[in-house]
Design a protein around this motif. Sequence first.
Motif, PDB file in Angstrom:
ATOM      1  N   SER A 137       0.842  -1.211   0.000  1.00 27.72           N
ATOM      2  CA  SER A 137       0.000   0.000   0.000  1.00 27.72           C
ATOM      3  C   SER A 137       0.872   1.255   0.000  1.00 27.72           C
ATOM      4  O   SER A 137       0.609   2.211  -0.723  1.00 27.72           O
ATOM      5  N   ARG A 140       2.496   2.660  -3.464  1.00 31.41           N
ATOM      6  CA  ARG A 140       1.698   2.933  -4.664  1.00 31.41           C
ATOM      7  C   ARG A 140       2.033   4.253  -5.340  1.00 31.41           C
ATOM      8  O   ARG A 140       2.132   4.315  -6.574  1.00 31.41           O
ATOM      9  N   ARG A 154      -4.790  -1.326  -7.366  1.00 29.00           N
ATOM     10  CA  ARG A 154      -4.518  -1.980  -6.086  1.00 29.00           C
ATOM     11  C   ARG A 154      -5.360  -1.399  -4.964  1.00 29.00           C
ATOM     12  O   ARG A 154      -4.863  -0.657  -4.136  1.00 29.00           O
ATOM     13  N   THR A 155      -6.655  -1.730  -4.968  1.00 32.53           N
ATOM     14  CA  THR A 155      -7.598  -1.283  -3.919  1.00 32.53           C
ATOM     15  C   THR A 155      -7.289   0.154  -3.469  1.00 32.53           C
ATOM     16  O   THR A 155      -7.294   0.463  -2.283  1.00 32.53           O
ATOM     17  N   THR A 157      -7.833   3.975  -2.874  1.00 32.66           N
ATOM     18  CA  THR A 157      -8.848   5.009  -2.664  1.00 32.66           C
ATOM     19  C   THR A 157      -8.418   6.321  -3.318  1.00 32.66           C
ATOM     20  O   THR A 157      -7.277   6.768  -3.158  1.00 32.66           O
ATOM     21  N   ARG A 162      -3.877  12.286  -2.229  1.00 33.53           N
ATOM     22  CA  ARG A 162      -3.170  11.517  -3.273  1.00 33.53           C
ATOM     23  C   ARG A 162      -3.212  12.229  -4.616  1.00 33.53           C
ATOM     24  O   ARG A 162      -2.282  12.113  -5.417  1.00 33.53           O
ATOM     25  N   SER A 204      -1.891   3.347   4.031  1.00 40.64           N
ATOM     26  CA  SER A 204      -3.298   3.180   3.636  1.00 40.64           C
ATOM     27  C   SER A 204      -4.148   4.259   4.293  1.00 40.64           C
ATOM     28  O   SER A 204      -3.768   4.825   5.318  1.00 40.64           O
ATOM     29  N   THR A 205      -5.297   4.521   3.703  1.00 37.56           N
ATOM     30  CA  THR A 205      -6.250   5.434   4.328  1.00 37.56           C
ATOM     31  C   THR A 205      -6.743   4.817   5.646  1.00 37.56           C
ATOM     32  O   THR A 205      -7.047   5.533   6.594  1.00 37.56           O
ATOM     33  N   SER A 206      -6.789   3.481   5.683  1.00 35.65           N
ATOM     34  CA  SER A 206      -7.323   2.765   6.852  1.00 35.65           C
ATOM     35  C   SER A 206      -6.585   3.125   8.129  1.00 35.65           C
ATOM     36  O   SER A 206      -7.201   3.330   9.183  1.00 35.65           O
ATOM     37  N   THR A 242      -9.890  -2.190   7.823  1.00 32.02           N
ATOM     38  CA  THR A 242      -9.652  -1.664   6.477  1.00 32.02           C
ATOM     39  C   THR A 242     -10.933  -1.820   5.668  1.00 32.02           C
ATOM     40  O   THR A 242     -12.017  -2.040   6.235  1.00 32.02           O
ATOM     41  N   ASP A 243     -10.798  -1.745   4.326  1.00 35.20           N
ATOM     42  CA  ASP A 243     -11.966  -1.836   3.450  1.00 35.20           C
ATOM     43  C   ASP A 243     -12.690  -3.170   3.658  1.00 35.20           C
ATOM     44  O   ASP A 243     -12.037  -4.219   3.796  1.00 35.20           O
ATOM     45  N   ILE A 246     -11.410  -6.113   1.535  1.00 34.28           N
ATOM     46  CA  ILE A 246     -10.189  -6.808   1.972  1.00 34.28           C
ATOM     47  C   ILE A 246     -10.502  -7.691   3.183  1.00 34.28           C
ATOM     48  O   ILE A 246     -10.066  -8.838   3.272  1.00 34.28           O
ATOM     49  N   GLU A 267     -14.705   4.391   0.431  1.00 32.84           N
ATOM     50  CA  GLU A 267     -13.393   4.239  -0.209  1.00 32.84           C
ATOM     51  C   GLU A 267     -13.602   3.969  -1.703  1.00 32.84           C
ATOM     52  O   GLU A 267     -13.730   2.817  -2.141  1.00 32.84           O
TER      53      GLU A 267
HETATM   54  N1  GLU Z   1      -8.435   1.589   0.062  1.00 36.84           N
HETATM   55  C1  GLU Z   1      -7.514   1.895   1.080  1.00 36.84           C
HETATM   56  C2  GLU Z   1      -6.330   2.687   0.553  1.00 36.84           C
HETATM   57  O1  GLU Z   1      -6.258   2.951  -0.591  1.00 36.84           O
HETATM   58  C3  GLU Z   1      -7.013   0.685   1.829  1.00 36.84           C
HETATM   59  C4  GLU Z   1      -6.617  -0.454   0.950  1.00 36.84           C
HETATM   60  C5  GLU Z   1      -5.129  -0.659   0.751  1.00 36.84           C
HETATM   61  O2  GLU Z   1      -4.315   0.040   1.354  1.00 36.84           O
HETATM   62  O3  GLU Z   1      -4.777  -1.543  -0.035  1.00 36.84           O
HETATM   63  O4  GLU Z   1      -5.470   3.091   1.263  1.00 36.84           O
END
Ligand code: GLU
Length: 319
Positions: A137, A140, A154-155, A157, A162, A204-206, A242-243, A246, A267
């Motif tokens: 994460s 990215r 990759r999941t 948000t 960002r 991560s946003t989480s 988290t999401d 996931i 998200e």
């Molecule tokens: N969607 C969230 C993010 O982009 C959590 C998922 C992740 O980190 O893979 O940070």
Amino acid sequence: MRPKLTAVFATFAVLVAGCGSAGDPHNLAPAVTAERPLPANAGKVTETGEPGGGSEDCGDPTVSLRPDGKDIPSNSTMDKIKESGKLRVGVDQNTYLFGFRNPTSGTLEGFDIEIAREIAEAIFGDDSKVQFVAITSGQRIDVLKEDKVDIVVRTMTINCERREDIEFSSVYFVAGQRLLVRKDSGHQGMDDLDDKAVCAAQGSTSLKNIAEVNPEAIPFAVDNWSDCLVLMQQGQVDAISTDDTILAGMAQQDPTTVVVGDQFTSEPYGVGIPQENKDMVRFINAVLEDVRKGSWQSSYDRWIEPVLGSSNPPRPKYK
Ligand code: GLU
């Protein structure tokens, strides 16, 4: 053989002698608590930064550039990728349902992997012309800025913070943050987790949202989502947040765990694209228009519907 055997008996005799005689016990296991090993870069976090969306207000971050067809003009970003012979895509290889390595076939599979293959198909007419690059994460944005990949699926948000560094496609999926706990823990939501370690991936946003939702919980950061699951199985963290997408994959992998509480964030996932490649943003948005009308549903029904129920593709917003 004979000299060797003698040596073995001699060694044995010394070992037996070393154990001491009856009535003279040795405590061979000192009563010290062993430190449990942690995955690389794992630990409690004291400073998580701004909550999920970032402080900068960029308006609605999910509004993307309007598509203008799937033609590939010469000298465009897509043309250069075509010339290179492969699309380099940053993906996850540890997240069941979205991007994971099938242990039987050894290939990467999941919803995000199928989105990446659709984009390769649109460029090359061949969905195998992808070079998958496994990233965490936290990597990215850097892999896009440093030109190590062409896109990230990759999941990820979409948010204003960002958007200061990269471009995003239109939204292709909307998840929401929830909580995963052990079934026998009795925890029902973030409010139950004062002074408890709650695991999430670095970058991560989480991770930021945990501190926002319950400042008394202790955010615990790791590189990969799968590290969180192992740490919870070992009792080193109390919960994972988290999401829901996931977490649903983890609950499938470990039936002693359960997703609890309501979604407490939204998200919206987008494809990450380098800031300067606006032509690629429009191109991918054209591909996603087709995906929403076609393969989105079959991919969703294959991976996500069995665990999260039926859904439809999200509507794109353009400027
Ligand atoms: N969607 C969230 C993010 O982009 C959590 C998922 C992740 O980190 O893979 O940070």
